[in-house]
Design a protein around this motif. Structure first.
Motif, mmCIF file in Angstrom:
data_model
loop_
_atom_site.group_PDB
_atom_site.id
_atom_site.type_symbol
_atom_site.label_atom_id
_atom_site.label_comp_id
_atom_site.label_asym_id
_atom_site.label_seq_id
_atom_site.Cartn_x
_atom_site.Cartn_y
_atom_site.Cartn_z
ATOM 1 N N LEU A 165 0.831 -1.205 0.000
ATOM 2 C CA LEU A 165 0.000 0.000 0.000
ATOM 3 C C LEU A 165 0.865 1.254 0.000
ATOM 4 C CD1 LEU A 165 -2.717 1.432 0.106
ATOM 5 C CD2 LEU A 165 -2.696 1.120 2.596
ATOM 6 N N SER A 166 1.897 1.275 0.852
ATOM 7 C CA SER A 166 2.789 2.442 0.896
ATOM 8 C C SER A 166 3.514 2.624 -0.430
ATOM 9 C CB SER A 166 3.813 2.294 2.027
ATOM 10 O OG SER A 166 3.165 2.320 3.285
ATOM 11 N N LEU A 167 3.940 1.515 -1.043
ATOM 12 C CA LEU A 167 4.586 1.611 -2.361
ATOM 13 C C LEU A 167 3.641 2.222 -3.385
ATOM 14 C CD1 LEU A 167 6.525 -1.766 -2.638
ATOM 15 C CD2 LEU A 167 7.505 0.536 -2.627
ATOM 16 N N GLU A 168 2.377 1.804 -3.367
ATOM 17 C CA GLU A 168 1.408 2.359 -4.313
ATOM 18 C C GLU A 168 1.196 3.850 -4.070
ATOM 19 O OE1 GLU A 168 -3.103 1.652 -6.053
ATOM 20 O OE2 GLU A 168 -2.472 0.520 -4.298
ATOM 21 N N VAL A 169 1.107 4.242 -2.793
ATOM 22 C CA VAL A 169 0.926 5.660 -2.463
ATOM 23 C C VAL A 169 2.122 6.473 -2.958
ATOM 24 C CG1 VAL A 169 0.777 7.331 -0.554
ATOM 25 C CG2 VAL A 169 -0.628 5.255 -0.507
ATOM 26 N N VAL A 170 3.323 5.974 -2.744
ATOM 27 C CA VAL A 170 4.530 6.669 -3.195
ATOM 28 C C VAL A 170 4.509 6.815 -4.716
ATOM 29 C CG1 VAL A 170 7.041 6.453 -3.421
ATOM 30 C CG2 VAL A 170 5.948 6.083 -1.208
ATOM 31 N N GLU A 171 4.140 5.753 -5.424
ATOM 32 C CA GLU A 171 4.054 5.816 -6.893
ATOM 33 C C GLU A 171 3.011 6.836 -7.344
ATOM 34 O OE1 GLU A 171 5.874 4.393 -9.366
ATOM 35 O OE2 GLU A 171 7.200 3.762 -7.740
ATOM 36 N N LEU A 172 1.861 6.864 -6.689
ATOM 37 C CA LEU A 172 0.813 7.816 -7.054
ATOM 38 C C LEU A 172 1.257 9.251 -6.794
ATOM 39 C CD1 LEU A 172 -2.302 5.869 -5.755
ATOM 40 C CD2 LEU A 172 -1.758 6.381 -8.147
ATOM 41 N N ILE A 173 1.919 9.489 -5.672
ATOM 42 C CA ILE A 173 2.427 10.832 -5.379
ATOM 43 C C ILE A 173 3.434 11.234 -6.453
ATOM 44 C CG2 ILE A 173 3.866 12.196 -3.789
ATOM 45 C CD1 ILE A 173 2.487 10.659 -1.473
ATOM 46 N N GLY A 174 4.315 10.311 -6.834
ATOM 47 C CA GLY A 174 5.288 10.598 -7.887
ATOM 48 C C GLY A 174 4.618 10.948 -9.202
ATOM 49 N N THR A 175 3.541 10.247 -9.534
ATOM 50 C CA THR A 175 2.813 10.530 -10.772
ATOM 51 C C THR A 175 2.166 11.907 -10.720
ATOM 52 O OG1 THR A 175 2.408 8.173 -11.113
ATOM 53 C CG2 THR A 175 0.959 9.706 -12.295
ATOM 54 N N VAL A 176 1.569 12.249 -9.580
ATOM 55 C CA VAL A 176 0.948 13.568 -9.424
ATOM 56 C C VAL A 176 2.001 14.662 -9.566
ATOM 57 C CG1 VAL A 176 -0.155 15.122 -7.740
ATOM 58 C CG2 VAL A 176 -1.021 12.790 -8.039
ATOM 59 N N VAL A 177 3.126 14.496 -8.902
ATOM 60 C CA VAL A 177 4.197 15.499 -8.968
ATOM 61 C C VAL A 177 4.703 15.635 -10.402
ATOM 62 C CG1 VAL A 177 6.581 15.989 -8.249
ATOM 63 C CG2 VAL A 177 4.885 15.282 -6.558
ATOM 64 N N GLY A 178 4.911 14.511 -11.079
ATOM 65 C CA GLY A 178 5.388 14.558 -12.458
ATOM 66 C C GLY A 178 4.423 15.289 -13.377
#
Length: 140
Positions: free
Chosen positions: A8-21
Motif C-alpha cells: 500500500l505504501s509503495l502504491e501511495v509513493v508511486e501515485l504521489i510521484g505521478t501527481v508530482v510529475g
C-alpha cells in the motif's frame, strides 16, 4: 538495510510521484507559454504572495542564492520583478512583482488545470482531508 515498504505504501509513493510529475509537466508548459522557464514561473508564484529577499526565495526553492539572483535579473529585465529596499531592514533588498509580473503570475496560476480539474471532482470534505493529510506528511 532499510525495511521494505508494504504494498500500500509503495502504491501511495508511486501515485504521489505521478501527481508530482504531471504537475511539473503542466507547470513547465504553462511557463513556456509565457516565455518563462519553470524556475522563473516558480519565483513569480512565490512573489505573488509577498515580496521576498533573495535568500528566502532560494530557501523556499531549495537552490543557491546565486541562482535566484540570475533568475530575478532576467525577470527584472522583462519588467516582471523589481528590487526594493526592505522597509524593516534597508540593507536587505526584496524582490517584488511589478503590475506586469502580478498579471503574468495570475495568468500562470489560472492556466494550471491539472490540479484544478481532478480536485473539482472531490467534495469539500475530501479536499479538506487530502489537505490535512498532506500537511501532516510535510510536518506543517
Amino acid at each position: 538495510m532499510a525495511p521494505r515498504m508494504d504494498p500500500l505504501s509503495l502504491e501511495v509513493v508511486e501515485l504521489i510521484g505521478t501527481v508530482v510529475g504531471r504537475y511539473y509537466e503542466e507547470y513547465e508548459r504553462a511557463a513556456a507559454e509565457h516565455s518563462l522557464t519553470g524556475a522563473q514561473a516558480r519565483v513569480l508564484g512565490l512573489l505573488s504572495i509577498e515580496p521576498l529577499p533573495m535568500r528566502r526565495i532560494a530557501q523556499k526553492l531549495k537552490c543557491e542564492p546565486s541562482n535566484i539572483t540570475g533568475i530575478v535579473d532576467r525577470l527584472e529585465a522583462r519588467g516582471l520583478v523589481e528590487r526594493r529596499p526592505d522597509p524593516l531592514d534597508r540593507r536587505v533588498k526584496l524582490a517584488a512583482l511589478t503590475e506586469a509580473g502580478l498579471s503574468t503570475a495570475t495568468h500562470l496560476r489560472e492556466s494550471l488545470n491539472f490540479a484544478r480539474e481532478p480536485l473539482a471532482e472531490l467534495s469539500t470534505q475530501e479536499r479538506t482531508v487530502l489537505r490535512d493529510l498532506l500537511r501532516r506528511m510535510l510536518g506543517v
